[in-house]
Design a protein around this motif. Structure first.
Motif, PDB file in Angstrom:
ATOM      1  N   GLY A 184      17.918  55.709  81.695  1.00 26.94           N
ATOM      2  CA  GLY A 184      16.557  55.563  81.674  1.00 26.94           C
ATOM      3  C   GLY A 184      15.790  54.239  81.863  1.00 26.94           C
ATOM      4  N   ARG A 185      16.829  53.381  81.062  1.00 25.18           N
ATOM      5  CA  ARG A 185      16.343  51.942  81.180  1.00 25.18           C
ATOM      6  C   ARG A 185      16.048  51.337  82.688  1.00 25.18           C
ATOM      7  N   TYR A 186      16.837  52.055  83.586  1.00 27.91           N
ATOM      8  CA  TYR A 186      16.889  51.312  84.761  1.00 27.91           C
ATOM      9  C   TYR A 186      16.583  52.103  86.057  1.00 27.91           C
ATOM     10  N   VAL A 187      15.326  53.097  85.537  1.00 30.16           N
ATOM     11  CA  VAL A 187      14.992  53.964  86.614  1.00 30.16           C
ATOM     12  C   VAL A 187      14.042  53.231  87.625  1.00 30.16           C
ATOM     13  N   GLN A 188      13.602  52.014  87.267  1.00 30.17           N
ATOM     14  CA  GLN A 188      12.782  51.249  88.420  1.00 30.17           C
ATOM     15  C   GLN A 188      13.593  50.225  88.807  1.00 30.17           C
ATOM     16  N   ASP A 189      14.893  49.982  88.632  1.00 28.57           N
ATOM     17  CA  ASP A 189      15.771  48.992  88.993  1.00 28.57           C
ATOM     18  C   ASP A 189      17.133  49.420  89.139  1.00 28.57           C
ATOM     19  N   THR A 190      17.555  50.351  89.683  1.00 29.99           N
ATOM     20  CA  THR A 190      19.048  51.138  89.739  1.00 29.99           C
ATOM     21  C   THR A 190      19.885  49.999  90.262  1.00 29.99           C
ATOM     22  N   ALA A 191      19.743  49.144  91.001  1.00 33.78           N
ATOM     23  CA  ALA A 191      20.552  48.065  91.432  1.00 33.78           C
ATOM     24  C   ALA A 191      20.975  47.388  89.984  1.00 33.78           C
ATOM     25  N   ARG A 192      20.235  46.937  89.335  1.00 32.67           N
ATOM     26  CA  ARG A 192      20.360  46.170  88.084  1.00 32.67           C
ATOM     27  C   ARG A 192      21.454  47.040  87.352  1.00 32.67           C
ATOM     28  N   PHE A 193      21.307  48.386  87.258  1.00 30.33           N
ATOM     29  CA  PHE A 193      22.226  49.169  86.600  1.00 30.33           C
ATOM     30  C   PHE A 193      23.662  49.127  87.055  1.00 30.33           C
ATOM     31  N   HIS A 194      23.752  49.152  88.508  1.00 25.91           N
ATOM     32  CA  HIS A 194      25.209  49.225  88.745  1.00 25.91           C
ATOM     33  C   HIS A 194      25.868  47.811  88.839  1.00 25.91           C
ATOM     34  N   GLU A 195      25.066  46.925  89.014  1.00 26.40           N
ATOM     35  CA  GLU A 195      25.382  45.360  88.651  1.00 26.40           C
ATOM     36  C   GLU A 195      26.043  45.331  87.379  1.00 26.40           C
ATOM     37  N   LEU A 196      25.242  45.756  86.210  1.00 26.34           N
ATOM     38  CA  LEU A 196      25.768  45.368  84.970  1.00 26.34           C
ATOM     39  C   LEU A 196      27.081  46.341  84.685  1.00 26.34           C
ATOM     40  N   LYS A 197      26.840  47.554  85.396  1.00 31.90           N
ATOM     41  CA  LYS A 197      28.114  48.526  85.173  1.00 31.90           C
ATOM     42  C   LYS A 197      29.288  47.948  85.827  1.00 31.90           C
ATOM     43  N   ASP A 198      29.375  47.499  86.893  1.00 32.71           N
ATOM     44  CA  ASP A 198      30.423  46.851  87.510  1.00 32.71           C
ATOM     45  C   ASP A 198      30.991  45.857  86.795  1.00 32.71           C
ATOM     46  N   ALA A 199      30.195  44.842  86.517  1.00 29.15           N
ATOM     47  CA  ALA A 199      30.681  43.765  85.760  1.00 29.15           C
ATOM     48  C   ALA A 199      31.192  44.001  84.501  1.00 29.15           C
ATOM     49  N   LEU A 200      30.557  44.915  83.641  1.00 30.66           N
ATOM     50  CA  LEU A 200      31.219  45.457  82.260  1.00 30.66           C
ATOM     51  C   LEU A 200      32.604  46.171  82.514  1.00 30.66           C
ATOM     52  N   ASN A 201      32.791  46.731  83.757  1.00 33.01           N
ATOM     53  CA  ASN A 201      34.142  47.388  83.945  1.00 33.01           C
ATOM     54  C   ASN A 201      35.388  46.419  83.950  1.00 33.01           C
ATOM     55  N   GLU A 202      34.883  45.146  84.276  1.00 34.51           N
ATOM     56  CA  GLU A 202      36.078  44.277  84.451  1.00 34.51           C
ATOM     57  C   GLU A 202      36.709  43.833  83.057  1.00 34.51           C
ATOM     58  N   PRO A 203      36.117  43.185  82.298  1.00 36.09           N
ATOM     59  CA  PRO A 203      36.610  43.128  80.707  1.00 36.09           C
ATOM     60  C   PRO A 203      37.204  44.447  79.896  1.00 36.09           C
ATOM     61  N   LEU A 204      36.273  45.382  80.224  1.00 36.56           N
ATOM     62  CA  LEU A 204      36.667  46.812  79.798  1.00 36.56           C
ATOM     63  C   LEU A 204      38.056  47.418  80.234  1.00 36.56           C
ATOM     64  N   LEU A 233      40.636  46.031  80.612  1.00 37.99           N
ATOM     65  CA  LEU A 233      41.877  45.327  79.641  1.00 37.99           C
ATOM     66  C   LEU A 233      41.937  46.381  78.515  1.00 37.99           C
ATOM     67  N   MET A 234      40.983  47.256  78.045  1.00 44.75           N
ATOM     68  CA  MET A 234      41.065  48.123  76.854  1.00 44.75           C
ATOM     69  C   MET A 234      41.169  49.521  77.319  1.00 44.75           C
ATOM     70  N   ALA A 235      41.509  49.767  78.702  1.00 45.52           N
ATOM     71  CA  ALA A 235      41.417  51.047  79.082  1.00 45.52           C
ATOM     72  C   ALA A 235      40.294  51.998  79.018  1.00 45.52           C
ATOM     73  N   LEU A 236      39.067  51.079  79.063  1.00 42.94           N
ATOM     74  CA  LEU A 236      37.651  51.788  79.025  1.00 42.94           C
ATOM     75  C   LEU A 236      37.056  51.468  80.287  1.00 42.94           C
ATOM     76  N   ARG A 237      35.905  52.016  80.425  1.00 37.92           N
ATOM     77  CA  ARG A 237      35.021  51.749  81.479  1.00 37.92           C
ATOM     78  C   ARG A 237      33.681  52.300  81.198  1.00 37.92           C
ATOM     79  N   VAL A 238      32.645  51.982  82.009  1.00 37.24           N
ATOM     80  CA  VAL A 238      31.250  52.374  81.820  1.00 37.24           C
ATOM     81  C   VAL A 238      31.324  53.303  82.962  1.00 37.24           C
ATOM     82  N   ASN A 239      30.607  54.776  82.649  1.00 35.45           N
ATOM     83  CA  ASN A 239      30.740  55.635  83.603  1.00 35.45           C
ATOM     84  C   ASN A 239      29.363  55.551  84.353  1.00 35.45           C
ATOM     85  N   ASP A 240      28.882  56.603  85.110  1.00 39.33           N
ATOM     86  CA  ASP A 240      27.584  56.627  85.832  1.00 39.33           C
ATOM     87  C   ASP A 240      26.518  57.347  84.840  1.00 39.33           C
TER      88      ASP A 240
END
Length: 276
Positions: free
Chosen positions: A84-104, A106-113
């Motif tokens: 809901g924070r990214y309704v007006q900026d979906t590109a930012r959501f995907h950029e943050l998600k992809d960037a977070l999934n790199e360090p995550l 290492l702990m067998a985690l990810r941010v889903n859609d």
């Protein structure tokens, strides 16, 4: 029912997550966003005078240590990534998600859609992290990058070696022209051989090549090919990267890949007239 306590995260992993979330460049969270989120989930802001990254790291690490659990970190990420924070900026959501999934990774985690922290395949090396996160490949899919580009630089894309990915992708464009024209030439000579108008019809035509407008477009496309090769292939080919100071940012590389995709799509429909 009591909330299940999640295992504590290593300090280095927390720091890597904070580097993403509190990045000073887009798509990182602003200082006011961090303040609001910490307050929302009752995490004390223990270092309010520090820079964003250190401030967030101190808050999350202190709370994790006090609780002896990483639930606070997971909660912060989930709140920060609420779609809901990214309704007006979906590109930012995907950029943050992809960037977070790199360090995550290492702990067998990810941010889903849905913006939630979920279980995922784990990684133990940086190469595995890159393959699992696949930030550039995700962006390639979103942009509909032509398969001919991926064919020539897939390994460089996975490893996020932009310098070499750009070089290989541009070389792939030359190879496509050679395959179509059956020529062994390279660079500007190859383009001139394929698109020369001195002896109509040209070996390669991207349109019917009848009207003045079509002929002008044909010539412009040939100049575009030469420009891309001269800008993105010749400097890396002739001078070591460190010596030349030749660098390229991720946004510029992605824009180039989009341009190369346009060129390959035009070549998809090109008419070939081979000379004896």
């Amino acid at each position: 029912m009591a909330t299940k306590l999640l295992p504590m995260w290593p300090p280095a992993n927390v720091e890597a997550v904070c580097k993403v979330l509190a990045s000073t460049e887009s798509p990182g969270l602003s200082g006011s966003e961090i303040t609001r989120l910490l307050k929302m989930i009752n995490i004390p802001d223990v270092s309010p005078g520090a820079n964003k990254r250190d401030r967030l790291w101190s808050a999350l690490m202190t709370k994790q240590q006090n609780n002896q659990a990483s639930n606070c970190i997971v909660r912060f990420i989930t709140e920060a990534m609420s779609p809901g924070r990214y309704v007006q900026d979906t590109a930012r959501f995907h950029e943050l998600k992809d960037a977070l999934n790199e360090p995550l990774a290492l702990m067998a985690l990810r941010v889903n859609d849905q913006g939630q922290v979920a279980r995922a395949a784990g990684a133990s090396t940086l190469d595995e992290v890159a393959r699992l996160a696949g930030r550039l490949k995700t962006e390639f899919n979103r942009r509909g990058i032509h398969p001919e580009i991926v064919k020539y630089c897939e390994e460089e894309i996975i490893r996020k070696s932009l310098f070499h990915a750009v070089f290989e992708a541009t070389k792939g464009l030359s190879e496509r022209l050679r395959q179509l024209s059956k020529s062994n030439l390279d660079g500007a000579e190859l383009v001139d051989f394929c698109f020369s108008v001195r002896n109509p019809p040209p070996i390669l035509r991207i349109n019917p090549f009848v009207t003045e407008t079509e002929i002008s477009e044909h010539k412009g496309f040939a100049n575009l090919l030469k420009g891309v090769m001269g800008t993105f292939r010749n400097p890396p080919a002739h001078t070591p990267r460190a010596a030349a100071g030749w660098t390229i940012t991720e946004p510029d590389a992605l824009d180039l890949f989009s341009m190369l995709s346009f060129m390959h799509r035009r070549l998809d429909g090109a008419v070939v007239t081979l000379r004896p």
